[in-house]
Design a protein around this motif. Structure first.
Motif, PDB file in Angstrom:
ATOM      1  N   ARG A 200      25.742  72.077 -34.749  1.00  0.00           N
ATOM      2  CA  ARG A 200      26.227  70.873 -35.438  1.00  0.00           C
ATOM      3  C   ARG A 200      25.321  69.675 -35.159  1.00  0.00           C
ATOM      4  NH1 ARG A 200      30.643  72.507 -32.757  1.00  0.00           N
ATOM      5  NH2 ARG A 200      30.517  70.681 -31.403  1.00  0.00           N
ATOM      6  N   ILE A 201      25.341  68.710 -36.071  1.00  0.00           N
ATOM      7  CA  ILE A 201      24.531  67.493 -35.909  1.00  0.00           C
ATOM      8  C   ILE A 201      25.252  66.556 -34.934  1.00  0.00           C
ATOM      9  CG2 ILE A 201      23.464  65.539 -37.115  1.00  0.00           C
ATOM     10  CD1 ILE A 201      22.325  68.119 -38.196  1.00  0.00           C
ATOM     11  N   THR A 202      24.860  66.613 -33.670  1.00  0.00           N
ATOM     12  CA  THR A 202      25.378  65.672 -32.667  1.00  0.00           C
ATOM     13  C   THR A 202      24.214  65.340 -31.734  1.00  0.00           C
ATOM     14  OG1 THR A 202      25.927  67.242 -30.907  1.00  0.00           O
ATOM     15  CG2 THR A 202      27.589  66.959 -32.612  1.00  0.00           C
ATOM     16  N   ARG A 203      24.345  64.252 -31.003  1.00  0.00           N
ATOM     17  CA  ARG A 203      23.279  63.845 -30.076  1.00  0.00           C
ATOM     18  C   ARG A 203      23.029  64.870 -28.986  1.00  0.00           C
ATOM     19  NH1 ARG A 203      21.407  58.768 -31.047  1.00  0.00           N
ATOM     20  NH2 ARG A 203      22.868  57.494 -32.232  1.00  0.00           N
ATOM     21  N   LEU A 204      24.016  65.728 -28.750  1.00  0.00           N
ATOM     22  CA  LEU A 204      23.899  66.686 -27.638  1.00  0.00           C
ATOM     23  C   LEU A 204      22.922  67.819 -27.904  1.00  0.00           C
ATOM     24  CD1 LEU A 204      27.671  67.119 -26.707  1.00  0.00           C
ATOM     25  CD2 LEU A 204      25.965  65.723 -25.554  1.00  0.00           C
ATOM     26  N   LYS A 205      22.637  68.101 -29.176  1.00  0.00           N
ATOM     27  CA  LYS A 205      21.935  69.344 -29.508  1.00  0.00           C
ATOM     28  C   LYS A 205      20.407  69.286 -29.383  1.00  0.00           C
ATOM     29  CE  LYS A 205      25.393  72.095 -30.465  1.00  0.00           C
ATOM     30  NZ  LYS A 205      25.643  73.306 -29.695  1.00  0.00           N
ATOM     31  N   GLY A 206      19.854  68.086 -29.092  1.00  0.00           N
ATOM     32  CA  GLY A 206      18.414  67.998 -28.848  1.00  0.00           C
ATOM     33  C   GLY A 206      17.541  67.834 -30.078  1.00  0.00           C
ATOM     34  N   HIS A 207      18.081  67.200 -31.132  1.00  0.00           N
ATOM     35  CA  HIS A 207      17.284  67.020 -32.355  1.00  0.00           C
ATOM     36  C   HIS A 207      16.056  66.131 -32.117  1.00  0.00           C
ATOM     37  CE1 HIS A 207      21.332  68.095 -33.884  1.00  0.00           C
ATOM     38  NE2 HIS A 207      20.623  68.865 -34.674  1.00  0.00           N
ATOM     39  N   MET A 243      18.308  59.928 -37.712  1.00  0.00           N
ATOM     40  CA  MET A 243      17.298  60.985 -37.513  1.00  0.00           C
ATOM     41  C   MET A 243      16.377  61.105 -38.720  1.00  0.00           C
ATOM     42  SD  MET A 243      18.470  64.398 -35.660  1.00  0.00           S
ATOM     43  CE  MET A 243      19.856  64.650 -36.676  1.00  0.00           C
ATOM     44  N   GLN A 244      16.973  61.064 -39.906  1.00  0.00           N
ATOM     45  CA  GLN A 244      16.166  61.207 -41.124  1.00  0.00           C
ATOM     46  C   GLN A 244      15.191  60.038 -41.275  1.00  0.00           C
ATOM     47  OE1 GLN A 244      19.577  61.926 -43.640  1.00  0.00           O
ATOM     48  NE2 GLN A 244      19.071  64.082 -43.896  1.00  0.00           N
ATOM     49  N   ASN A 245      15.633  58.839 -40.885  1.00  0.00           N
ATOM     50  CA  ASN A 245      14.747  57.672 -40.920  1.00  0.00           C
ATOM     51  C   ASN A 245      13.591  57.845 -39.941  1.00  0.00           C
ATOM     52  OD1 ASN A 245      16.409  56.522 -42.802  1.00  0.00           O
ATOM     53  ND2 ASN A 245      17.471  55.159 -41.372  1.00  0.00           N
ATOM     54  N   SER A 246      13.916  58.372 -38.760  1.00  0.00           N
ATOM     55  CA  SER A 246      12.894  58.591 -37.717  1.00  0.00           C
ATOM     56  C   SER A 246      11.871  59.626 -38.200  1.00  0.00           C
ATOM     57  CB  SER A 246      13.590  59.054 -36.430  1.00  0.00           C
ATOM     58  OG  SER A 246      12.700  59.732 -35.589  1.00  0.00           O
ATOM     59  N   ILE A 247      12.366  60.690 -38.868  1.00  0.00           N
ATOM     60  CA  ILE A 247      11.482  61.744 -39.396  1.00  0.00           C
ATOM     61  C   ILE A 247      10.554  61.158 -40.464  1.00  0.00           C
ATOM     62  CG2 ILE A 247      11.493  63.860 -40.822  1.00  0.00           C
ATOM     63  CD1 ILE A 247      14.080  64.640 -39.216  1.00  0.00           C
ATOM     64  N   GLN A 248      11.122  60.315 -41.313  1.00  0.00           N
ATOM     65  CA  GLN A 248      10.340  59.691 -42.387  1.00  0.00           C
ATOM     66  C   GLN A 248       9.280  58.753 -41.805  1.00  0.00           C
ATOM     67  OE1 GLN A 248      12.966  58.200 -45.331  1.00  0.00           O
ATOM     68  NE2 GLN A 248      11.426  58.119 -46.931  1.00  0.00           N
ATOM     69  N   SER A 253       8.616  64.303 -42.995  1.00  0.00           N
ATOM     70  CA  SER A 253       9.599  64.750 -43.998  1.00  0.00           C
ATOM     71  C   SER A 253       9.253  66.105 -44.597  1.00  0.00           C
ATOM     72  CB  SER A 253       9.724  63.712 -45.115  1.00  0.00           C
ATOM     73  OG  SER A 253      10.145  62.490 -44.552  1.00  0.00           O
ATOM     74  N   GLU A 254       7.955  66.421 -44.659  1.00  0.00           N
ATOM     75  CA  GLU A 254       7.522  67.710 -45.233  1.00  0.00           C
ATOM     76  C   GLU A 254       7.593  68.843 -44.214  1.00  0.00           C
ATOM     77  OE1 GLU A 254       5.995  67.644 -48.685  1.00  0.00           O
ATOM     78  OE2 GLU A 254       7.265  65.868 -48.450  1.00  0.00           O
ATOM     79  N   LYS A 255       7.939  68.490 -42.962  1.00  0.00           N
ATOM     80  CA  LYS A 255       7.848  69.477 -41.865  1.00  0.00           C
ATOM     81  C   LYS A 255       9.204  69.900 -41.309  1.00  0.00           C
ATOM     82  CE  LYS A 255       3.379  69.854 -41.449  1.00  0.00           C
ATOM     83  NZ  LYS A 255       2.797  71.187 -41.580  1.00  0.00           N
ATOM     84  N   ILE A 256      10.252  69.121 -41.627  1.00  0.00           N
ATOM     85  CA  ILE A 256      11.583  69.407 -41.055  1.00  0.00           C
ATOM     86  C   ILE A 256      12.610  69.442 -42.179  1.00  0.00           C
ATOM     87  CG2 ILE A 256      13.378  68.630 -39.441  1.00  0.00           C
ATOM     88  CD1 ILE A 256      11.190  67.233 -37.808  1.00  0.00           C
TER      89      ILE A 256
END
Length: 367
Positions: A200-207, A243-248, A253-256
């Protein structure tokens, strides 16, 4: 033998799945299975498999739940189970008070399962106050013995969670139809080394760790692509956006890819080239890591909690020092450079879990 399991709700999750698995094993063994909960979408399956579901609102962490003590006592007196198995803290407290109001000779034997590393306090201590306390891993045994000195070590029984190896067969491959659909939905995954982070998308999972990892590896390994398989609860929408903003911002964005909540987790685990287990906190067991190894996909994970127990037994080369980013980087590089085989898994089977639990019920019922 008649067993009554008590849990908050029957929607989804490890506790719920374990309840259904034990209920199924009891029925297969010719025993009687009762489950008390506030209901949920798994009730239909539970009943179709031969158990009786009794609906009682035993799920709320509030004082109003105390109104359920008398109705619960009534259910226990009406059905007279040999074993009462509590799997969560609110139901455990209600059971505690319900049994206290019954003559000693009429009370069922009480068993609890500690499914989590609960906060250490009087409220959680109730889970260690049963005739036998099932711990789902050695990490949980240690947690109980470290924090709850009132629980005699001889009363703690470690019974690992298990999976059905036939549901996750070694060498499993998704169908051509599944692959076609996946490449249609996610064309960016074709001909890539797929690194999967399930959960699940939570801070605990190490994204965040995953994002940093992809950033470090993208130049050297253009064929690397990460997939996050798991949905975001509406309450976690802000974190997902962050997270999506950080990826962008990092140009990744093309990698995840975020695949969202999926019912076809087995396919995703088998399709991936490696699976990561990067939770910031120890997990009590780590079923998804076990499912990935069972189908033959390597797992790389931090050395903590139940995941560490699974990896040290089945795939020690995937075990890395907790939070050591360099070790993680090197382990992933090694897996990209040379695919690592995973031997068929012979431990942690669902049958073992069910056999050991039913055997414990019998032993306690005969006392």
């Amino acid at each position: 033998m008649k067993v009554m399991q008590l849990l908050p709700e029957l929607n989804s999750g490890g506790v719920e799945r374990g309840t259904l698995e034990i209920a199924r094993a009891l029925i297969a063994n010719g025993d009687e299975s009762l489950v008390v909960s506030n209901g949920g979408r798994l009730v239909a399956q539970l009943e179709a498999e031969g158990s009786t579901h009794l609906t009682l609102p035993v799920h709320k962490k509030s004082l109003s739940s105390l109104w359920q003590i008398r109705p619960l006592r009534k259910l226990i007196q009406q059905h007279r189970p040999d074993i009462l198995h509590v799997r969560s803290r609110v139901p455990a407290w209600l059971a505690h008070f319900a049994l206290r109001g019954m003559p000693a000779g009429q009370r069922p034997h009480l068993i609890s399962t500690v499914h989590g590393f609960y906060s250490v306090n009087r409220y959680s201590q109730i889970m260690t106050q049963a005739e036998k306390v099932i711990a789902v891993s050695d990490s949980v045994v240690k947690y109980i013995t470290d924090h709850y000195k009132n629980c005699p070590p001889q009363d703690i029984v470690r019974i690992y969670r298990g999976i059905d190896p036939q549901a996750f067969p070694h060498g499993y491959q998704p169908s051509a139809q599944w692959l076609n659909q996946t490449f249609k939905d996610f064309p960016e995954l074709e001909n890539k080394f797929v690194l999967c982070l399930p959960g699940r998308i939570t801070r605990l999972k190490g994204h965040e760790t995953l994002i940093a990892l992809v950033q470090q590896l993208q130049q050297q390994y253009p064929q690397l692509h990460a997939v996050v398989v798991g949905g975001a609860d509406p309450k976690k929408a802000a974190y997902l956006k962050e997270m999506q903003n950080s990826i962008q911002a990092k140009g990744l964005s093309e990698k995840i890819t975020f695949a969202g909540h999926r019912a076809d987790i087995r396919e995703w685990l088998a399709f991936s080239d490696a699976v990561l287990s990067l939770s910031n906190q120890a997990e009590t067991f780590g079923r998804t890591a076990l499912e990935a190894l069972s189908v033959g996909t390597p797992v790389i994970g931090w050395n903590r909690g139940g995941v560490a127990e699974i990896l040290s037994n089945i795939y020690p080369q995937g075990l890395i020092e907790a939070d050591d980013q360099t070790a993680l980087l090197n382990a992933v590089k090694k897996h990209i450079d040379a695919p690592q085989p995973v031997a068929p898994v012979t431990m942690f089977s669902l049958k073992d879990m069910c056999d050991q639990t039913l055997s414990l019920y019998r032993q306690v019922a005969q006392q």
